[in-house]
Design an enzyme around this catalytic site. Structure first.
Site, PDB file in Angstrom:
ATOM      1  N   GLU A 179      56.145   4.620 -96.145  1.00  0.00           N
ATOM      2  CA  GLU A 179      57.156   5.294 -95.307  1.00  0.00           C
ATOM      3  C   GLU A 179      58.701   5.927 -95.915  1.00  0.00           C
ATOM      4  OE1 GLU A 179      57.274   3.234 -91.591  1.00  0.00           O
ATOM      5  OE2 GLU A 179      55.067   3.494 -91.197  1.00  0.00           O
ATOM      6  N   GLU A 291      45.606   2.542 -91.542  1.00  0.00           N
ATOM      7  CA  GLU A 291      45.941   1.937 -90.065  1.00  0.00           C
ATOM      8  C   GLU A 291      45.563   2.736 -88.904  1.00  0.00           C
ATOM      9  OE1 GLU A 291      50.251   1.341 -90.141  1.00  0.00           O
ATOM     10  OE2 GLU A 291      50.349   0.873 -92.541  1.00  0.00           O
TER      11      GLU A 291
HETATM   12  C1  XIL Z   1      53.555  -2.824 -87.154  1.00  0.00           C
HETATM   13  C2  XIL Z   1      52.803  -4.093 -86.692  1.00  0.00           C
HETATM   14  O1  XIL Z   1      51.301  -3.805 -86.197  1.00  0.00           O
HETATM   15  C3  XIL Z   1      53.423  -4.840 -85.483  1.00  0.00           C
HETATM   16  O2  XIL Z   1      53.094  -5.977 -85.171  1.00  0.00           O
HETATM   17  C4  XIL Z   1      54.935  -5.064 -85.958  1.00  0.00           C
HETATM   18  O3  XIL Z   1      55.711  -5.545 -84.988  1.00  0.00           O
HETATM   19  C5  XIL Z   1      55.645  -3.946 -86.619  1.00  0.00           C
HETATM   20  O4  XIL Z   1      54.838  -3.313 -87.666  1.00  0.00           O
HETATM   21  N1  XIL Z   1      53.271   1.318 -90.068  1.00  0.00           N
HETATM   22  C6  XIL Z   1      53.004   0.378 -90.764  1.00  0.00           C
HETATM   23  C7  XIL Z   1      52.675  -1.089 -90.221  1.00  0.00           C
HETATM   24  O5  XIL Z   1      53.029   0.485 -91.868  1.00  0.00           O
HETATM   25  O6  XIL Z   1      53.030  -2.203 -91.083  1.00  0.00           O
HETATM   26  C8  XIL Z   1      53.358  -1.140 -88.916  1.00  0.00           C
HETATM   27  O7  XIL Z   1      52.681  -2.431 -88.399  1.00  0.00           O
HETATM   28  C9  XIL Z   1      52.752   0.122 -87.901  1.00  0.00           C
HETATM   29  C10 XIL Z   1      53.342   1.391 -88.520  1.00  0.00           C
END
Ligand code: XIL
Length: 390
Positions: A179, A291
């Site tokens: 990101e 994701e």
């Molecule tokens: C999120 C997790 O799902 C949560 O449990 C945590 O509190 C915050 O992070 N993009 C990403 C992930 O790369 O690491 C994130 O995961 C969601 C967005």
């Protein structure tokens, strides 16, 4: 025609069952209470697991996991029965592995890596260099001006060597940087990113260089959201291409992680996603959907996460299916990971006000329409539809 394909389908349910391996049987065992059993006349793959169908074409289906959940039998049965690549949802992030400076906690990460080996699955490491979920000792020290840029880069190098070194040879894909791109048009590396501000622009190529040294066999990914057909302009995709090109020239990169966090309230272009995946592939890169989840507005007064509009129950599995089909269509794309599989465990209700219903299993761990959409997409990818020509 493809004889392998023909013979599997001609063999019918019994023949198809014979080609399924352990994961599918485990899934059938765990699902008898929830999924309709294959009756005579049902399609041969009706009880096949996602992982076994994907394996037929050398593809992998993954999920994010909280390692603590693996001791819950119902969650573990689905994790091991349906998926063959695992991402720790939080347990490899810096704040978790080094809560105080120099004191490491590898409990969750170790559990996940061991669980993957026990269940013949691979691991996606996530993530080494990201502005979120950094340890407080680090952000506080940086805010107080305790480190020069060089000292901060040294700490990052140490972090990458320590973590990647611990799991050297055991991680299939690592999200090295996460990101870094802006959501604007045009998009580019965010000059206000915590790492860019505090360590300088060279942090990205350096992180990939160190990662390459730390585990030369791991596939090194740049991971981000809205880089696969989500923003109408494709500006952020273009920025990801530029970043990857510069890493190919000045450092190293193996792949692009397209997060795939969708929301049915926004437009999204599945054809564009497929073309974007192809474009990354044409650059010599691998691609992973890392994701995936598809959220909707829900009735927040009930625990079931019922969508507020009945049409969302059709839009949600449709978007999962379109995501997966775009991924399956392009050989450069090697895996498709959902960001958790059960609505009760999802990060969405906690992060997006009034939204949920984002996963492929409901709050009681029954497979939803999105699960069956993915199952049939994978079955058609693996076997094709029965051929009427003969
Ligand atoms: C999120 C997790 O799902 C949560 O449990 C945590 O509190 C915050 O992070 N993009 C990403 C992930 O790369 O690491 C994130 O995961 C969601 C967005």
């Amino acid at each position: 025609m493809d004889m392998r394909r023909r013979s599997v389908l001609a063999a019918g349910a019994a023949g198809a069952a014979a080609v399924l391996t352990g994961g599918a049987k485990a899934m059938a065992a765990t699902q008898t209470a929830t999924a309709p059993a294959a009756s005579s006349g049902d399609v041969p793959w009706a009880n096949a697991s996602l992982r076994d169908l994907a394996s037929k074409i050398g593809f992998r289906i993954g999920t994010a996991l909280d390692p603590a959940d693996l001791t819950t039998p119902a969650l573990s049965a689905i994790a091991s029965g349906q998926f063959n690549v695992y991402t720790p949802e939080n347990e490899m992030k810096w704040e978790v592995v080094e809560p105080t400076q120099g004191n490491f906690d590898w409990t969750g990460a170790d559990n996940l890596v061991n669980y993957a080996r026990a269940h013949k699955a691979k691991v996606r490491g996530h993530t080494l260099c990201w502005h979120n979920q950094l340890p407080g000792w680090l952000t506080t020290a940086v805010a107080n001006g305790a480190y020069t840029k060089t000292q901060l880069l040294d700490l990052l190098q140490q972090h990458i060597f320590t973590e990647m070194g611990r799991y050297r040879g055991k991680i299939w894909q690592w999200d090295v940087c996460n990101e870094f791109l802006t959501d604007s048009n045009p998009s580019g590396v965010n000059q206000n990113d915590w790492w860019i501000v505090n360590a300088g622009a060279e942090v990205i190529p350096l992180a990939f260089k160190w990662a390459r040294q730390a585990d030369p066999d791991a596939l090194l990914f740049y991971n981000d959201y809205n880089i696969g057909g989500e923003d109408g302009s494709n500006a952020k995709f273009n920025a990801a291409v530029a970043l990857a090109e510069s890493l190919q020239q000045n450092s190293h990169i193996d792949g692009i992680g397209i997060q795939g966090h969708l929301d049915t309230q926004y437009g999204w272009d599945a054809q564009r996603l497929r073309r974007d995946i192809e474009a990354f592939g044409n650059m010599g890169l691998k691609v992973a959907i890392t994701e995936a989840d598809v959220r909707t507005f829900i009735e927040t007064t009930d625990a079931a996460q019922t969508p507020t509009n009945g049409l969302e129950e059709l839009a949600q599995p449709f978007e999962y299916s379109e995501l997966l089909k775009a991924a399956l269509a392009v050989p450069a794309c090697i895996s498709f990971t959902v960001w958790g599989f059960g609505d009760s465990e999802s990060w969405v209700p906690g992060f997006f006000k009034g939204e949920g219903y984002a996963d492929i299993y409901d709050v009681n761990l029954n497979p939803k329409a999105a699960y069956y959409a993915m199952q049939s997409d994978l079955a058609f990818a693996a076997y094709g539809a029965p051929d009427r020509n003969s």
